[in-house]
Scaffold this motif. Sequence first.
Motif, short mmCIF file in Angstrom:
data_model
loop_
_atom_site.label_atom_id
_atom_site.label_comp_id
_atom_site.label_asym_id
_atom_site.label_seq_id
_atom_site.Cartn_x
_atom_site.Cartn_y
_atom_site.Cartn_z
N UNK A 13 0.82 -1.20 0.00
CA UNK A 13 0.00 0.00 0.00
C UNK A 13 0.86 1.26 0.00
N UNK A 14 1.88 1.26 0.86
CA UNK A 14 2.77 2.42 0.93
C UNK A 14 3.47 2.63 -0.40
N UNK A 15 3.97 1.54 -0.97
CA UNK A 15 4.67 1.64 -2.25
C UNK A 15 3.75 2.13 -3.36
N UNK A 16 2.51 1.62 -3.38
CA UNK A 16 1.55 2.02 -4.41
C UNK A 16 1.20 3.50 -4.28
N UNK A 17 1.01 3.96 -3.06
CA UNK A 17 0.69 5.38 -2.84
C UNK A 17 1.84 6.27 -3.28
N UNK A 18 3.06 5.84 -3.04
CA UNK A 18 4.22 6.61 -3.46
C UNK A 18 4.31 6.66 -4.99
N UNK A 19 3.97 5.55 -5.64
CA UNK A 19 3.99 5.53 -7.11
C UNK A 19 2.98 6.51 -7.68
N UNK A 20 1.77 6.50 -7.14
CA UNK A 20 0.73 7.41 -7.62
C UNK A 20 1.08 8.86 -7.30
N UNK A 21 1.64 9.07 -6.12
CA UNK A 21 2.07 10.41 -5.74
C UNK A 21 3.14 10.92 -6.69
N UNK A 22 4.10 10.08 -7.01
CA UNK A 22 5.15 10.46 -7.94
C UNK A 22 4.58 10.76 -9.32
N UNK A 23 3.61 9.94 -9.75
CA UNK A 23 2.96 10.17 -11.05
C UNK A 23 2.28 11.53 -11.08
N UNK A 25 2.99 14.18 -9.32
CA UNK A 25 4.01 15.24 -9.33
C UNK A 25 4.59 15.39 -10.74
N UNK A 26 4.86 14.27 -11.39
CA UNK A 26 5.42 14.34 -12.75
C UNK A 26 4.40 14.91 -13.74
N UNK A 27 3.15 14.51 -13.61
CA UNK A 27 2.11 15.07 -14.49
C UNK A 27 2.02 16.59 -14.31
N UNK A 248 -5.24 14.67 -7.25
CA UNK A 248 -5.63 16.08 -7.16
C UNK A 248 -4.44 16.98 -6.87
N UNK A 249 -3.32 16.36 -6.50
CA UNK A 249 -2.11 17.15 -6.27
C UNK A 249 -1.62 17.79 -7.57
N UNK A 250 -1.93 17.16 -8.72
CA UNK A 250 -1.44 17.67 -10.00
C UNK A 250 -1.88 19.10 -10.28
N UNK A 251 -3.19 19.42 -10.30
CA UNK A 251 -3.57 20.80 -10.61
C UNK A 251 -3.08 21.81 -9.58
N UNK A 252 -2.83 21.35 -8.35
CA UNK A 252 -2.29 22.26 -7.34
C UNK A 252 -0.84 22.64 -7.66
N UNK A 253 -0.08 21.68 -8.18
CA UNK A 253 1.35 21.91 -8.39
C UNK A 253 1.69 22.55 -9.73
N UNK A 254 0.80 22.42 -10.72
CA UNK A 254 1.11 22.98 -12.04
C UNK A 254 1.53 24.45 -11.96
N UNK A 255 0.72 25.33 -11.35
CA UNK A 255 1.14 26.74 -11.28
C UNK A 255 2.33 26.98 -10.37
N UNK A 256 2.54 26.08 -9.40
CA UNK A 256 3.67 26.24 -8.48
C UNK A 256 4.99 26.11 -9.24
N UNK A 257 5.12 25.04 -10.05
CA UNK A 257 6.36 24.84 -10.79
C UNK A 257 6.60 25.97 -11.79
N UNK A 258 5.54 26.42 -12.44
CA UNK A 258 5.69 27.51 -13.41
C UNK A 258 6.17 28.79 -12.73
N UNK A 259 5.61 29.06 -11.57
CA UNK A 259 6.01 30.27 -10.84
C UNK A 259 7.45 30.17 -10.34
#
Length: 301
Positions: A13-23, A25-27, A248-259
Amino acid sequence: MNESRDENHASELVGARLLVLTAAVLWSTSGFFVKAPYLAGWPGPVIAFWRAAFACVILWPLVRRPTWSWKLLPAAATFVVMNYTYLTAMAKGSAANAIWLQCTAPVWVLLVGVFVFGERAVWRDWLLVAFAAAGVAVILHYESKGESLEAVGWGLASGVFFAGVVLSLRQMRTMESAWIVAVNHLATAIVLAPLALAPLASDGSYFPTGIQWPFLAGLGIVQMGLPYVLFARGLKHISGHEATGIGLLEPLLVPVWVYLAWGDKPAWWTLVGGGLILLGLTIKYVTTPSATKPPLPATPS
């Protein structure tokens, strides 16, 4: 024996959550690549072509069970237009607006499901509609006073076509996901190739040189191809609702990286409108019991 099994399950479970979290962030790096000064002035369709072409490099080796179906044609066509509209919205306007407006896709999926297929909606669904409508209204109201209204239109269109992609995928649940995603990206590269390569015949414009190559390769491989691989592996051990919640972390981080990278600060109305859309998505996906109908898959933005 049971304790060992429980420990292995917890570790999975921990490994799977980390994989999705990483995905996720990359998206979320889509804006970082698209808004890079090295690609300034590049039209969305040209960027979409190169992203799809490079994504094919990592996606096609994953295909194991290719199966032909006529349903692939409308699915691929919708995916092509979704890429065209999303990357055009990002190229013409702010990255924050583009990603948040595309996140209205669940609203269109819901409305089609209820009014076309007769599916039952619950109170969380209608709250999603209300918050998303309020968020879009805020963005539209203030963007209409500036020069980015066209980009808002492209962003809303990308949400509509993203919904079309989701509805198409529902009709092909028995087919291998890697095969469908690979076909969609190949179709995108083929259809957009004339738009991306035609200028070369006249003035040689929009052909990558120097540092543009690694940025386009990163957009296709790091931002699109690799996270799909990680997300698919993570889904083997966690529910779709949990994966979507993490996504849902993806749309939160998109403007962060650009800024942080390029100093492109989102307008306050984008933050307010995006926040309303996020609230609706959170109520819909994070608070919904995992036993209910599978949610919207992770965005291919």
